[in-house]
Design an enzyme around this catalytic site. Structure first.
Site, PDB file in Angstrom:
ATOM      1  CB  THR A  98      37.789  37.522  39.350  1.00  0.00           C
ATOM      2  OG1 THR A  98      36.547  37.069  39.880  1.00  0.00           O
ATOM      3  CG2 THR A  98      37.528  38.520  38.247  1.00  0.00           C
ATOM      4  CB  THR A  99      42.983  37.871  40.240  1.00  0.00           C
ATOM      5  OG1 THR A  99      42.178  38.732  41.047  1.00  0.00           O
ATOM      6  CG2 THR A  99      44.298  38.553  39.942  1.00  0.00           C
ATOM      7  CE1 TYR A 157      23.562  38.444  30.129  1.00  0.00           C
ATOM      8  CE2 TYR A 157      22.731  36.208  30.103  1.00  0.00           C
ATOM      9  CZ  TYR A 157      22.741  37.481  29.580  1.00  0.00           C
ATOM     10  OH  TYR A 157      21.925  37.789  28.537  1.00  0.00           O
ATOM     11  CE1 TYR A 181      34.926  38.637  45.351  1.00  0.00           C
ATOM     12  CE2 TYR A 181      35.463  37.109  43.580  1.00  0.00           C
ATOM     13  CZ  TYR A 181      35.562  38.357  44.151  1.00  0.00           C
ATOM     14  OH  TYR A 181      36.301  39.332  43.522  1.00  0.00           O
ATOM     15  NE  ARG A 211      35.458  40.909  37.671  1.00  0.00           N
ATOM     16  CZ  ARG A 211      36.618  41.192  37.068  1.00  0.00           C
ATOM     17  NH1 ARG A 211      37.512  41.946  37.673  1.00  0.00           N
ATOM     18  NH2 ARG A 211      36.891  40.737  35.878  1.00  0.00           N
ATOM     19  CE  LYS A 226      38.107  38.440  46.797  1.00  0.00           C
ATOM     20  NZ  LYS A 226      38.671  37.959  45.505  1.00  0.00           N
ATOM     21  CB  ILE A 242      40.842  37.025  49.045  1.00  0.00           C
ATOM     22  CG1 ILE A 242      40.606  35.929  50.096  1.00  0.00           C
ATOM     23  CG2 ILE A 242      41.145  36.401  47.680  1.00  0.00           C
ATOM     24  CD1 ILE A 242      39.418  35.032  49.823  1.00  0.00           C
TER      25      ILE A 242
END
Length: 294
Positions: A46-47, A109, A135, A140, A164, A206
């Site tokens: 994502t980052t 989504y 993850y 999010r 994560k 992370i």
């Protein structure tokens, strides 16, 4: 065997003025991270703005990182998707290109039921042989992996080795560790909860913070491992204002702004992400100055 232990960086993707990936700058940042003691590189998470990359860009960024890191530390490829087929394709490509492991975010989504998550992750991981970290970041994605679901996956899919955890729910994380009976590698996905998760049996983080303070995050984790829990906890608490500032807007807006303030010239962000607002920029600048980064 864990893919890594310690502090992995959820690395940003530097951009040129035209918003193409700046591979020369990525090369510089990778070297800085390795020199700073980072224990693993997580690319295209994502980052790293993976949501706005094409599949070709995604694979090229992973391939470039593997080639530049040259096995000095593990490279973990973010290859999750809300399409199981896409996640399989990206994961197979990452394995072929030499990634040491995968980071697989929950489907966003369209979400999935818990049975759907079991099917999704089983299908992906059955197509590759390298280990995978799941993850869990429901804030999010709108989709959470329940503790029992994770325990089922860990027990039935050989190469699902870790999680994560960015749910922020300490009770749920404790339940994961109970149900998995020590057979899962737990990584904090929140920089403000690293030490609490280490206390539950976690083996690292992370980290977004590692983009600007790699040695600090590495040392915080290893102080805990070495038995200096008070020292580790102090480092965690001292970093809280900066952690908060790095999430004053949606990640990675603030961390890219922070790196640019430090003179790293990592460029802007792809739409729909925008530059940090002026008020938040000043909050971030003060937190960085107080932390000794400016």
């Amino acid at each position: 065997m864990a893919i890594f232990k310690g502090a992995g960086v959820a690395i940003i993707t530097p951009m040129k003025e035209n918003l193409e990936i700046n591979y020369d700058k990525l090369d510089e940042i990778l070297e800085e991270q390795i020199a700073g003691g980072t224990d693993a590189i997580i690319i295209c998470g994502t980052t790293g703005e993976s949501a706005t990359m094409t599949e070709e860009e995604h694979s090229e960024a992973i391939r470039f990182t593997v080639e530049r890191v040259k096995h000095r530390i593990p490279v973990i490829a973010g290859t999750g998707s809300n399409s199981t087929r896409t996640a399989i394709d990206l994961s197979k490509e990452a394995e072929k290109d030499g990634a040491d492991g995968l980071l697989l975010v929950t489907p966003y989504y369209n979400k999935a039921t818990q049975n759907g998550l079991i099917a999704h992750y089983t299908q992906i991981c059955n197509e590759v042989s390298i280990p995978a970290i799941l993850y869990n970041v429901p804030s999010r994605t709108g989709c959470a992996i329940q503790p029992q679901t994770l325990a089922t996956l860990v027990k039935t899919v050989d190469n699902i080795v870790g999680v994560k955890e960015a749910s922020g729910n300490i009770g749920s994380i404790a339940e994961i560790m109970h149900l998995c009976d020590g057979n899962i590698d737990l990584y904090s996905g929140n920089d403000d909860q690293v030490v609490p998760l280490l206390s539950l049996g976690g083996i690292g983080v992370i980290s977004v913070l590692s983009n600007v303070a790699p040695k600090y995050v590495h040392d915080m984790v290893y102080k805990y491992f070495e038995g200096d829990t008070a020292g580790s906890a102090k480092m965690q608490l001292d970093a809280i204002p900066l952690c908060s500032a790095l999430f004053c807007e949606v990640n990675p807006i603030p961390v890219k702004a922070a790196m640019n303030m430090m003179g790293k010239n990592v460029g802007s962000l792809r739409a729909p992400l925008t530059e940090i607002e002026d008020g938040h920029r000043e909050v971030l600048r003060k937190a960085m100055a107080d932390f000794g980064l400016l």
